[in-house]
Scaffold this motif. Sequence first.
Motif, PDB file in Angstrom:
ATOM      1  N   MET A 275      14.637 -23.148  -0.765  1.00 42.25           N
ATOM      2  CA  MET A 275      13.555 -22.887  -2.060  1.00 42.25           C
ATOM      3  C   MET A 275      12.153 -22.759  -1.532  1.00 42.25           C
ATOM      4  N   PHE A 276      11.719 -23.702  -0.602  1.00 41.31           N
ATOM      5  CA  PHE A 276      10.419 -23.547  -0.243  1.00 41.31           C
ATOM      6  C   PHE A 276      10.144 -22.326   0.659  1.00 41.31           C
ATOM      7  N   GLN A 277      11.182 -21.823   1.204  1.00 36.12           N
ATOM      8  CA  GLN A 277      10.961 -20.526   2.191  1.00 36.12           C
ATOM      9  C   GLN A 277      10.985 -19.411   1.162  1.00 36.12           C
ATOM     10  N   TRP A 278      11.412 -19.320   0.105  1.00 35.04           N
ATOM     11  CA  TRP A 278      11.310 -18.442  -0.940  1.00 35.04           C
ATOM     12  C   TRP A 278       9.895 -18.406  -1.615  1.00 35.04           C
ATOM     13  N   PHE A 279       9.177 -19.714  -1.613  1.00 36.13           N
ATOM     14  CA  PHE A 279       7.920 -19.978  -1.948  1.00 36.13           C
ATOM     15  C   PHE A 279       6.978 -19.365  -0.847  1.00 36.13           C
ATOM     16  N   GLY A 280       7.184 -19.611   0.369  1.00 37.00           N
ATOM     17  CA  GLY A 280       6.475 -19.255   1.317  1.00 37.00           C
ATOM     18  C   GLY A 280       6.460 -17.602   1.430  1.00 37.00           C
ATOM     19  N   THR A 281       7.624 -16.895   1.402  1.00 40.12           N
ATOM     20  CA  THR A 281       7.968 -15.607   1.149  1.00 40.12           C
ATOM     21  C   THR A 281       6.854 -14.917   0.199  1.00 40.12           C
ATOM     22  N   THR A 282       7.106 -15.452  -0.922  1.00 39.21           N
ATOM     23  CA  THR A 282       6.267 -15.055  -2.088  1.00 39.21           C
ATOM     24  C   THR A 282       4.770 -15.082  -1.689  1.00 39.21           C
ATOM     25  N   CYS A 283       4.294 -16.059  -1.220  1.00 36.62           N
ATOM     26  CA  CYS A 283       2.742 -16.114  -0.750  1.00 36.62           C
ATOM     27  C   CYS A 283       2.659 -14.957   0.188  1.00 36.62           C
ATOM     28  N   ILE A 284       3.188 -14.830   1.180  1.00 35.90           N
ATOM     29  CA  ILE A 284       3.047 -13.729   2.188  1.00 35.90           C
ATOM     30  C   ILE A 284       3.131 -12.486   1.451  1.00 35.90           C
ATOM     31  N   LEU A 285       4.099 -12.131   0.477  1.00 38.90           N
ATOM     32  CA  LEU A 285       4.062 -10.851  -0.303  1.00 38.90           C
ATOM     33  C   LEU A 285       2.719 -10.839  -1.204  1.00 38.90           C
ATOM     34  N   ILE A 286       2.323 -11.635  -1.717  1.00 44.03           N
ATOM     35  CA  ILE A 286       1.187 -11.649  -2.674  1.00 44.03           C
ATOM     36  C   ILE A 286       0.009 -11.463  -1.751  1.00 44.03           C
ATOM     37  N   MET A 287      -0.213 -12.066  -0.505  1.00 48.70           N
ATOM     38  CA  MET A 287      -1.024 -11.492   0.423  1.00 48.70           C
ATOM     39  C   MET A 287      -0.949  -9.930   0.799  1.00 48.70           C
ATOM     40  N   ILE A 288       0.234  -9.490   1.203  1.00 47.38           N
ATOM     41  CA  ILE A 288       0.237  -8.024   1.524  1.00 47.38           C
ATOM     42  C   ILE A 288      -0.192  -7.123   0.174  1.00 47.38           C
ATOM     43  N   LEU A 289       0.075  -7.533  -0.980  1.00 47.52           N
ATOM     44  CA  LEU A 289       0.018  -6.868  -2.097  1.00 47.52           C
ATOM     45  C   LEU A 289      -1.821  -6.844  -2.453  1.00 47.52           C
ATOM     46  N   LEU A 290      -2.385  -7.889  -2.263  1.00 47.46           N
ATOM     47  CA  LEU A 290      -3.753  -8.018  -2.132  1.00 47.46           C
ATOM     48  C   LEU A 290      -4.370  -7.133  -1.197  1.00 47.46           C
ATOM     49  N   LEU A 291      -3.967  -6.960   0.142  1.00 48.10           N
ATOM     50  CA  LEU A 291      -4.501  -6.343   1.235  1.00 48.10           C
ATOM     51  C   LEU A 291      -4.749  -4.696   0.847  1.00 48.10           C
ATOM     52  N   ALA A 292      -3.133  -4.642   0.187  1.00 48.20           N
ATOM     53  CA  ALA A 292      -3.183  -3.151   0.050  1.00 48.20           C
ATOM     54  C   ALA A 292      -3.784  -2.549  -1.123  1.00 48.20           C
ATOM     55  N   LEU A 293      -4.083  -3.526  -2.296  1.00 44.22           N
ATOM     56  CA  LEU A 293      -4.878  -3.082  -3.155  1.00 44.22           C
ATOM     57  C   LEU A 293      -6.175  -2.993  -3.102  1.00 44.22           C
ATOM     58  N   ASN A 294      -6.782  -3.841  -2.179  1.00 45.43           N
ATOM     59  CA  ASN A 294      -8.262  -4.117  -1.896  1.00 45.43           C
ATOM     60  C   ASN A 294      -8.749  -2.944  -0.869  1.00 45.43           C
ATOM     61  N   LYS A 295      -9.466  -2.049  -1.668  1.00 51.25           N
ATOM     62  CA  LYS A 295     -10.151  -0.846  -0.884  1.00 51.25           C
ATOM     63  C   LYS A 295     -11.248  -1.261  -0.003  1.00 51.25           C
ATOM     64  N   ASP A 296     -11.889  -2.529  -0.342  1.00 52.47           N
ATOM     65  CA  ASP A 296     -13.165  -2.910   0.229  1.00 52.47           C
ATOM     66  C   ASP A 296     -12.950  -3.984   1.245  1.00 52.47           C
ATOM     67  N   SER A 297     -11.554  -4.399   1.462  1.00 53.03           N
ATOM     68  CA  SER A 297     -11.721  -5.607   2.386  1.00 53.03           C
ATOM     69  C   SER A 297     -11.907  -5.292   3.783  1.00 53.03           C
ATOM     70  N   SER A 298     -12.295  -6.421   4.654  1.00 54.78           N
ATOM     71  CA  SER A 298     -12.685  -6.131   6.033  1.00 54.78           C
ATOM     72  C   SER A 298     -11.588  -5.826   6.799  1.00 54.78           C
ATOM     73  N   SER A 299     -10.352  -6.073   6.238  1.00 53.73           N
ATOM     74  CA  SER A 299      -9.206  -5.646   6.991  1.00 53.73           C
ATOM     75  C   SER A 299      -8.632  -4.445   6.694  1.00 53.73           C
ATOM     76  N   ASN A 300      -9.130  -3.586   5.868  1.00 53.96           N
ATOM     77  CA  ASN A 300      -8.747  -2.303   5.570  1.00 53.96           C
ATOM     78  C   ASN A 300      -9.678  -1.301   6.402  1.00 53.96           C
ATOM     79  N   ASN A 301      -9.040  -0.393   7.245  1.00 56.05           N
ATOM     80  CA  ASN A 301      -9.933   0.569   7.998  1.00 56.05           C
ATOM     81  C   ASN A 301      -9.653   1.800   7.437  1.00 56.05           C
ATOM     82  N   SER A 302      -9.538   1.941   6.488  1.00 52.35           N
ATOM     83  CA  SER A 302      -9.278   3.240   5.810  1.00 52.35           C
ATOM     84  C   SER A 302     -10.285   4.305   6.136  1.00 52.35           C
ATOM     85  N   LYS A 303     -11.595   4.034   6.145  1.00 49.70           N
ATOM     86  CA  LYS A 303     -12.814   4.744   6.338  1.00 49.70           C
ATOM     87  C   LYS A 303     -12.493   5.246   7.630  1.00 49.70           C
ATOM     88  N   GLN A 304     -11.984   4.483   8.706  1.00 50.12           N
ATOM     89  CA  GLN A 304     -11.555   5.068   9.930  1.00 50.12           C
ATOM     90  C   GLN A 304     -10.459   5.606  10.149  1.00 50.12           C
TER      91      GLN A 304
END
Length: 312
Positions: A275-304
């Motif tokens: 059950m807690f592994q599913w929770f951990g998986t959900t946290c990582i998936l939310i992280m991925i979605l936040l990074l994908a949706l955020n065009k201004d994040s320092s982790s996003n190199n889309s301008k380059q």
Amino acid sequence: MSRQKGIFLVITGALLWGIGGTVSKKLFQEFEIDVDWLVTTRLLIAGFLLLTVQYFGKDRAQILGVWKTGRIAIQLIIFGILGMLAVQYTYMASIEHGNAAVATLLQYLAPVMIIVYLVFRKQAVLTQRDLLTVSLALVGCFFLLTNGSISQLTVPTPAIIWGILSGVALAFYTLYAIPLLKQFDSLVIVGWAMIIGGFALSFIHPPWQMDFTTLTAEAYLYLVFVIIFGTMIAFWFYIESLQSLAAKESSLLGSTEPLAAVFTTVFWLKEPFGMFQWFGTTCILIMILLLALNKDSSSNNSKQNKKPLKIS
């Protein structure tokens, strides 16, 4: 290309990547396929096929043009060995020692590693959103690997080490590829990188050193799926989707890859998932979605980098 077709291509490609990791685990577990041999064969065949697509599809002159400048040729060789080969080998080794779900999720920590690297090098400023994504990654990893119990890991230690190394290799792979992608098509860079990586690993485990008589028809089907569908077609579909979708949209829809890896691992291979592994998986998936949706994040190199790479 219609937008609907682009969405279909990127989702299909991501699903094939995720399922391909689980099928690889099946080959390691049931048919005792050597990870060195599979990585070598996968890279060589998939790389050749991607260059073939480039030859018949668009600017074929780039296939040899990438070797005309010594500096670029050296960069490509470094990228092929320290980027492509490192990512592929560490990812597959993590699957061999653990499972595709954990290996894929650990590899997806690469954007967080890029954030930390860019901030450490003072090339980016740490934002509140970055802090949130890093926190989600750390919390997600804790529950994914421990299932809530500090005293006992639910994933073998070698799988964790290889998975983290896979994330580090992917971070290097992503950053190092930027100048190459400014000058050449993704299919050319990745196709040659796969061939270079496969050729380098051939000195350790030549692809022809394999007792093919011991493989069943089922094993051959799985090999075809991993090499053709889980590597070559998956990457090709992803690149083609960029013809009608923005890079951010493709990255977001590509988040179905870890979902596919988790569900096929749990429901097809019957790997235990607490059950807690599913929770951990959900946290990582939310992280991925936040990074994908955020065009201004320092982790996003889309301008380059207008053409994001996929490697799973």
